[in-house]
Design an enzyme around this catalytic site. Structure first.
Site, mmCIF file in Angstrom:
data_model
loop_
_atom_site.group_PDB
_atom_site.id
_atom_site.type_symbol
_atom_site.label_atom_id
_atom_site.label_comp_id
_atom_site.label_asym_id
_atom_site.label_seq_id
_atom_site.Cartn_x
_atom_site.Cartn_y
_atom_site.Cartn_z
ATOM 1 N N GLU A 1 -87.779 -60.428 125.225
ATOM 2 C CA GLU A 1 -86.650 -61.113 125.851
ATOM 3 C C GLU A 1 -86.204 -62.218 124.905
ATOM 4 O O GLU A 1 -86.991 -63.089 124.541
ATOM 5 C CB GLU A 1 -87.046 -61.688 127.212
ATOM 6 N N LYS B 1 -86.490 -69.954 128.468
ATOM 7 C CA LYS B 1 -87.026 -68.805 127.743
ATOM 8 C C LYS B 1 -87.186 -69.208 126.282
ATOM 9 O O LYS B 1 -86.209 -69.573 125.628
ATOM 10 C CB LYS B 1 -86.090 -67.597 127.857
ATOM 11 N N ASP C 1 -81.683 -52.903 130.220
ATOM 12 C CA ASP C 1 -82.689 -53.345 131.195
ATOM 13 C C ASP C 1 -82.060 -53.857 132.489
ATOM 14 O O ASP C 1 -82.519 -54.844 133.049
ATOM 15 C CB ASP C 1 -83.549 -54.448 130.556
ATOM 16 N N ALA D 1 -79.287 -72.533 134.109
ATOM 17 C CA ALA D 1 -79.210 -73.328 135.336
ATOM 18 C C ALA D 1 -79.634 -72.488 136.531
ATOM 19 O O ALA D 1 -79.264 -71.313 136.651
ATOM 20 C CB ALA D 1 -77.793 -73.855 135.526
ATOM 21 N N PHE D 2 -80.398 -73.100 137.418
ATOM 22 C CA PHE D 2 -80.835 -72.411 138.629
ATOM 23 C C PHE D 2 -79.673 -72.218 139.596
ATOM 24 O O PHE D 2 -78.798 -73.074 139.721
ATOM 25 C CB PHE D 2 -81.916 -73.226 139.336
ATOM 26 N N GLN E 1 -92.719 -61.394 130.914
ATOM 27 C CA GLN E 1 -92.890 -62.296 129.785
ATOM 28 C C GLN E 1 -92.829 -63.745 130.250
ATOM 29 O O GLN E 1 -92.337 -64.046 131.334
ATOM 30 C CB GLN E 1 -91.827 -62.001 128.721
#
Length: 579
Positions: A301, A280, A453, A385-386, A264
């Site tokens: 999602e 997202k 998931d 956050a990455f 997605q």
């Protein structure tokens, strides 16, 4: 004759170009050479980055300062070289989530040995290659308020003051922190150049953090990265985490790109302070449930599930989910106008209702029929956050032993074999260490959310198998409040193992004074898109918590308390005493 003139013209252009390059190099290098030659201390200059792990320590700023240098002003701003080391600023849409970056992970740093003022610097002590302390003990630490809302009526504040939320991690060594930056490596000071970078001084100036406030001036995403260690993604009372949540909801977005891969649409957003986050967008309203005929692998999602998962993970004291915050995004100004991704830009259109819409490119739900539309151009979403770029901190991806079949008709092995756990426990890394207990924690976490998931999980490669597992990608949680998916608890039912600390915290959260649903509601109420969860989802948390506790009690009745509950609190107590 004409050909001769053309050739001479080409030669002239080439000579002018070479002279311009030479002049540019000279202008760039001469000020630095002059500055190093005239340094008041007489030391040779160094444009290398300060070890990031030392930068995280309380004593680093004092050790880095020199006589006569001010602690304030521009010199206190983070070293741009360090920022470049700890995050990849590539425009590659897959940056941070793939190994595309060519930047190499620096080797471990030597501890810096500074001589007292007025004395000659001592020769560095011999290196112990096996094991050496990372930071000196700064002494007694001041009491830091717990995260979350404070005040007499705060349930969160009372929860975080409970002894179960006060255990300490073992003392950290170089092998236990994610970043040990080699200060001998010279980095290009232009690598992270940005005309909008705040607090910049004269052109070509070096940015070496000095003074007590230096570390406090680091961007919050950088504080988060350098705080990652073998035992936790972030510490319990780290003020940078709440500050990072605020940044995610307010920092100016400077560029947007689609994330490659995935089923997605997700967007990679870069902020003015060089931080990055995964966006997202909202696809369902709070009260909508997953349709009963949907398979788990084709479910939407949900942005609010990502936000709620972070808060649930912190309340459970796992601290294995990167910070996530909600935000309203202007699709025109903050996505379309700043993206360089032509594929994304081309999918924008105006709907018949005069709303701005786009759909991007992905495997599922990326078409005009499933477009994401604003009101008229405002869209809600989550920003996660990455983690540090994979080129700097490699992560290992593990297949979840209790992964589902992702097939309409086939079942996974664990669904048909009640003794499946015995096979898992004989397979590395589940045959030793605490990885099987980490899987049980993840099982509880997923069941409370209703997340089916969990096909893979990740760990930081540097720490080997003796580390926590990262709970990433939680968007398919909180899909049904009227149904409890008991199959998610299969690992707990089959293995009958759980940490004592986890079991005691679950019991604590089942009590009326520390009710999980009320704690979640309080923790989520300060998010910018609150209310994050529909009330029936909050009530489902309490119901599912009782189911988990009953499953543990059933295991204890069958196998005995000592076989089911692993006492990890004794280890925490020893670590706290040693520290």
């Amino acid at each position: 004759m004409k050909m001769i003139l053309v050739r001479r013209f080409r030669v002239l252009i080439l000579v002018v170009f070479l002279l311009a390059c030479a002049l540019h190099i000279a202008v760039d290098l001469l000020p630095k050479l002059d500055r190093r030659a005239t340094r008041s201390s007489g030391e040779p200059g160094c444009s290398c980055a300060q070890p990031a792990a030392e930068a995280a320590g309380p004593g680093w700023a004092q050790a880095r300062s020199r006589p006569g240098e001010s602690a304030g002003g521009d010199a206190g701003w983070p070293n741009k070289h360090t920022l470049r080391i700890l995050q990849d600023f590539s425009s590659d849409p897959a940056s941070n989530l793939t190994s595309h970056s060519l930047e190499k992970l620096p080797s471990a740093a030597e501890p810096v040995d500074h001589a007292p003022r007025g004395q000659e610097p001592r020769s560095p002590p011999p290196r112990d290659p096996a094991h050496r302390p990372l930071l000196r003990d700064p002494g007694p630490r001041p009491r830091v308020p717990p995260p979350g809302p404070s005040g007499d009526g705060s349930l969160l504040a009372k929860l975080f003051e409970h002894p179960l939320y006060q255990g300490a991690v073992p003392p950290l060594t170089e092998d236990d922190v994610l970043f040990n930056v080699n200060s001998d490596i010279r980095f290009n000071p232009k690598a992270a150049e940005n005309p909008d970078w705040p607090h910049e001084g004269a052109e070509g100036a070096e940015f070496l953090p000095t003074g007590e406030a230096a570390v406090n001036l680091y961007p919050n995403w950088l504080k988060f990265h350098i705080g990652i260690n073998r035992y936790e993604l972030y510490s319990r009372h780290n003020p940078a985490i709440d500050a990072l949540l605020r940044d995610l909801g307010s920092q100016k977005i400077t560029s947007v790109a689609m994330k490659s891969g995935g089923t997605q649409l997700k967007l990679i957003m870069t902020f003015q302070n060089y931080g990055q986050a995964l966006f997202k967008p909202m696809k369902q309203t709070r009260e909508q449930e997953t349709p009963p005929d949907f398979f788990y692998f084709s479910d939407y999602e949900r942005h609010n599930a990502e936000i709620a998962a972070f808060h649930l993970d912190r309340i459970l004291d796992f601290r294995r989910v990167p910070p996530v915050a909600g935000r309203m995004i202007n699709m025109t100004k903050e996505i379309r106008d700043v993206t360089r991704d032509k594929k994304l830009w081309r999918t924008f259109f105006v709907s018949p209702a005069n709303n701005i819409c786009f759909y991007g490119e992905c495997s599922y739900y990326c078409s005009t029929e499933h477009a994401l539309c604003g009101r008229p151009d405002q869209i809600e979403g989550s920003l996660a956050a990455f983690l540090p770029d994979l080129s700097l901190a490699k992560r290992k991806t593990w297949r979840n032993p209790w992964r589902r079949s992702y097939h309409k008709r086939k079942k996974a092995e664990w669904e048909v074999d009640p003794d499946y756990c015995e096979e898992v426990k004989q397979t590395p890394p589940y045959d030793s260490g605490h990885r099987i207990l980490d899987i049980m924690d993840m099982t509880v976490f997923d069941f409370l959310m209703g997340n089916m998931d969990r096909h893979h999980y990740e760990t930081f490669e540097k720490f080997g198998n003796e580390t926590f597992i990262i709970h990433l990608d939680n968007g398919r949680g909180f899909g049904k409040y009227s149904h409890d998916e008991l199959s998610i608890l299969a690992p707990l039912h089959q293995c009958c193992r759980i940490r004592r600390s986890t079991y005691l915290r679950l019991q604590l959260l089942a009590k009326e004074e520390h009710k999980l649903s009320l704690l979640m509601a309080e923790s989520l109420q300060h998010d910018k898109v609150a209310p994050v969860l529909y009330q029936l989802h909050l009530e489902a948390l309490d119901r599912r918590l009782r189911i988990v506790l009953q499953a543990v009690r059933d295991c204890v009745e069958k196998d005995g308390l000592s076989s089911v509950v692993e006492d990890d609190l004794a280890t925490e107590h020893r670590a706290s005493t040693e520290r």
